[in-house]
Design an enzyme around this catalytic site. Structure first.
Site, PDB file in Angstrom:
ATOM      1  N   LYS A 166       0.840  -1.198   0.000  1.00  0.00           N
ATOM      2  CA  LYS A 166       0.000   0.000   0.000  1.00  0.00           C
ATOM      3  C   LYS A 166       0.881   1.256   0.000  1.00  0.00           C
ATOM      4  O   LYS A 166       0.698   2.158  -0.788  1.00  0.00           O
ATOM      5  CB  LYS A 166      -0.914  -0.032   1.225  1.00  0.00           C
TER       6      LYS A 166
ATOM      7  N   GLU B 116      10.534  -4.574   4.730  1.00  0.00           N
ATOM      8  CA  GLU B 116      10.670  -5.979   4.328  1.00  0.00           C
ATOM      9  C   GLU B 116      10.328  -6.148   2.850  1.00  0.00           C
ATOM     10  O   GLU B 116      11.059  -6.799   2.085  1.00  0.00           O
ATOM     11  CB  GLU B 116       9.718  -6.871   5.154  1.00  0.00           C
TER      12      GLU B 116
ATOM     13  N   GLY C 277      -4.917  -1.609   4.846  1.00  0.00           N
ATOM     14  CA  GLY C 277      -4.084  -2.723   4.370  1.00  0.00           C
ATOM     15  C   GLY C 277      -4.706  -4.071   4.669  1.00  0.00           C
ATOM     16  O   GLY C 277      -4.794  -4.941   3.805  1.00  0.00           O
ATOM     17  N   ARG C 278      -5.164  -4.268   5.907  1.00  0.00           N
ATOM     18  CA  ARG C 278      -5.696  -5.588   6.290  1.00  0.00           C
ATOM     19  C   ARG C 278      -7.096  -5.839   5.740  1.00  0.00           C
ATOM     20  O   ARG C 278      -7.654  -6.915   5.926  1.00  0.00           O
ATOM     21  CB  ARG C 278      -5.654  -5.742   7.813  1.00  0.00           C
TER      22      ARG C 278
ATOM     23  N   GLU D  59      -4.844  -6.438  14.785  1.00  0.00           N
ATOM     24  CA  GLU D  59      -4.308  -5.120  14.427  1.00  0.00           C
ATOM     25  C   GLU D  59      -5.420  -4.068  14.481  1.00  0.00           C
ATOM     26  O   GLU D  59      -5.162  -2.896  14.708  1.00  0.00           O
ATOM     27  CB  GLU D  59      -3.678  -5.157  13.020  1.00  0.00           C
TER      28      GLU D  59
ATOM     29  N   HIS E  85      -5.331 -32.520  17.972  1.00  0.00           N
ATOM     30  CA  HIS E  85      -4.140 -33.253  18.424  1.00  0.00           C
ATOM     31  C   HIS E  85      -3.050 -32.295  18.862  1.00  0.00           C
ATOM     32  O   HIS E  85      -1.888 -32.674  18.987  1.00  0.00           O
ATOM     33  CB  HIS E  85      -3.644 -34.173  17.305  1.00  0.00           C
TER      34      HIS E  85
ATOM     35  N   LYS F  32       8.877  -0.520  13.906  1.00  0.00           N
ATOM     36  CA  LYS F  32       9.525  -0.154  12.640  1.00  0.00           C
ATOM     37  C   LYS F  32      10.625   0.876  12.897  1.00  0.00           C
ATOM     38  O   LYS F  32      11.710   0.803  12.324  1.00  0.00           O
ATOM     39  CB  LYS F  32       8.496   0.429  11.668  1.00  0.00           C
TER      40      LYS F  32
END
Ligand code: F6P
Length: 544
Positions: A213, A219, A273-274, A360, A391, A493
């Protein structure tokens, strides 16, 4: 959206607080014996059946929660969202992911402008581009068709598209459309993720989609530079134009990076973004893999839920009911976690996606007006597909702690198997667990509750996604927080950039570590004692 008073000062809140004592005396076993209660706790909408009878609520609890919704002005807040008001007040933005899947003729305005034509301009562009790539009319620098795609992105620019890709992978129709093609996701800045993602790929037949975005995420940008190097070292720098495209709101930075603006797919600051999987963030890589018509079906499913959320009465509104139950569990009953348990391997990546959307969005300590909150918000989301989770961590849910659970099952399997001589089909075997576990939890020795949905498989991903997005918004609207900003993650960040600077200075100029606390200084010094293993000019060709 100013409402200076906190919701915890309202009468319905106080009433619910008192109501907790009443509920705590009730065992789920007894609540489950009340057939009339259970009947009214099943809501079926558009092929999705929600059964919340195993929640620790009585009928009057729901009535009280609906009063809380009224006190929190939930109706008005939903209307404001759909009207494009700047409900993300700290960033002064509209919140309009609903526009990303709206039909062409719908009018949805942000700042007085109908945004739907812009959405469809980009969707049409994706359709055209993905068809050219898939048909082989768009070729790479050496004239070969591009059959493999690496999508680079992190957080919201990764988790949603990964979830949908995983869900479609075994859908027979989608799988048919994807034959001979690969879609991979490169998210982590760990060079191992690069190595794994380029392993077995040929730059000549690979298209890289950089999804960000902001186009500033550290990263993603390092991974993008690494992949640019991978392509140009194999095919020459001029090949980048044919092998790299971008999805972003920051078109200036995309161009500066060296990607042709004609091959850039835009979205807008009113898409968080999410919440961006239905924008070019998800639609471009998924269309390249499956073709646009498959992805369009997905958008239509999400749009149906948008209409449902907007128009259904709160008593029968899936996101509203789910959101209110979450508020009840987290804030009033004090259960901090929520397990997301899809009995469907196709929904394997649903929990990680919802983790970001939920945690978030609603992990906030202050109200939307900046007032510190005297109650807990947000929940700790985690999950695994059933039966794998059984399990792994179910023991704790059975006897250790009370964890509200979302059991998600499907009536039909994407890939049915029925072996001769077996008592049931493989899907029925899976679903036996789906039906057994909730009752084991509800009737077991300790008081637990759960939520059980039953959904036909082909409807699952698109509708579930929109239901959870809106459910999370409902929770935030009730708590009175801003679910659409994320200031908390920014500090990490800033600190990472301080460390990056230090590593550079220490490695290149032998400068000692300084400006950090004792612990970090010691760890960094120890880390710097060992020389890095790979040459700094490595072209990152895979060694696996
Ligand atoms: O982690 C913070 C965050 O800003 C998320 O909200 C977002 O999804 C992610 O980073 C990636 O951001 P971008 O798409 O700008 O690269």
């Amino acid at each position: 959206m100013a409402s200076a008073a906190l919701i915890c000062d309202s009468e319905p809140w106080k009433d619910l607080k008192e109501h907790v004592n009443v509920i705590e005396k009730k065992h789920l076993r007894d609540l489950m014996n009340d057939v009339e209660r259970c009947q009214s706790m099943m809501v079926e909408i558009d092929g999705i059946l929600l059964d919340y009878s195993r929640q620790r609520v009585r009928l009057d609890t729901i009535g009280k929660l609906l009063k809380l919704a009224e006190a929190a002005r939930l109706r008005q807040k939903i209307d404001m969202m759909y009207n494009g008001d700047h409900i993300n007040s700290t960033e002064n933005r509209s919140v309009l992911h609903i526009a990303l899947r709206a039909p062409r003729d719908k009018v949805i305005c942000s700042d007085g402008k109908n945004v739907v034509p812009d959405v469809w301009y980009v969707l049409d562009k994706i359709k055209e581009f993905s068809e050219r790539v898939r048909s082989g009319s768009w070729v790479g620098a050496t004239g070969k068709a591009l059959k493999d795609v690496v999508a680079i992105g992190i957080g919201g620019s990764f988790l949603g598209p990964l979830f949908v890709h995983n869900a479609l992978q075994t859908d027979p129709e989608a799988a048919d459309c994807a034959r001979g093609r690969q879609l991979r996701f490169l998210a982590n800045v760990d060079p191992v993720d690069v190595a794994r993602n380029i392993s077995g790929l040929n730059p000549e037949t690979t298209l890289v989609v950089v999804v960000s975005k902001t186009f500033t995420t550290a990263e993603t940008m390092l991974n993008a530079r690494t992949m640019r190097e991978w392509i140009s070292s194999a095919l020459g720098t001029q090949a980048v134009a044919k092998h790299m495209v971008a999805v972003s709101t920051n078109l200036t930075l995309v161009e500066k990076f060296g990607i042709d603006p004609a091959n850039t797919f835009a979205f807008w600051d009113w898409v968080g973004g999410r919440y961006s999987v239905c924008s070019a963030v998800g639609v471009l890589p998924l269309s390249l893999q499956y073709g646009f018509p498959i992805v369009e079906k997905f958008l239509n499913g999400a749009s149906n839920i948008d209409n449902h959320f907007y128009s259904a009465s709160f008593e029968r509104n899936l996101p509203v009911l789910l959101g209110l139950l979450s508020v009840w569990n987290v804030t009033f009953l004090g259960y901090p976690a929520r397990a997301i348990l899809p009995y469907s391997q196709a929904l394997e990546k649903f929990a990680p996606h919802i983790q970001q959307v939920s945690m978030e969005s609603n992990g906030k300590g202050v109200s939307i007006d900046g007032i510190p909150l005297p109650f807990e918000t947000g929940e700790i989301d985690f999950g695994e597909p059933g039966t794998n989770g059984q399990h792994s961590f179910y023991q704790l849910i059975h006897q250790g702690r009370v964890v509200p659970c979302d059991f998600i099952g499907s009536i039909k399997s994407q890939q049915p198997i029925y072996l001769k001589g077996e008592v049931v089909s493989n899907h029925d075997e899976l679903m036996s667990n789906f039906f057994a576990q909730p009752d084991a939890l509800a009737y077991g020795k300790s008081p637990e509750q759960l939520l059980q949905d039953s959904v036909p498989d082909h409807l699952v991903p698109h509708k579930l996604l929109a239901i959870y997005e809106h459910r999370i918004a409902v929770e935030g609207f009730i708590w009175g927080i801003n679910s659409f900003d994320q200031w908390g993650v920014e500090l990490g960040k800033v600190l990472a950039s301080q460390v990056r600077k230090q590593l550079h200075l220490s490695r290149t100029k032998r400068e000692p570590v300084q400006g950090f606390n004792f612990s970090t200084t010691t760890l960094l010094t120890r880390y710097l004692e060992v020389e890095p293993g790979t040459p700094s000019d490595s072209t990152m060709l895979p060694r696996v």
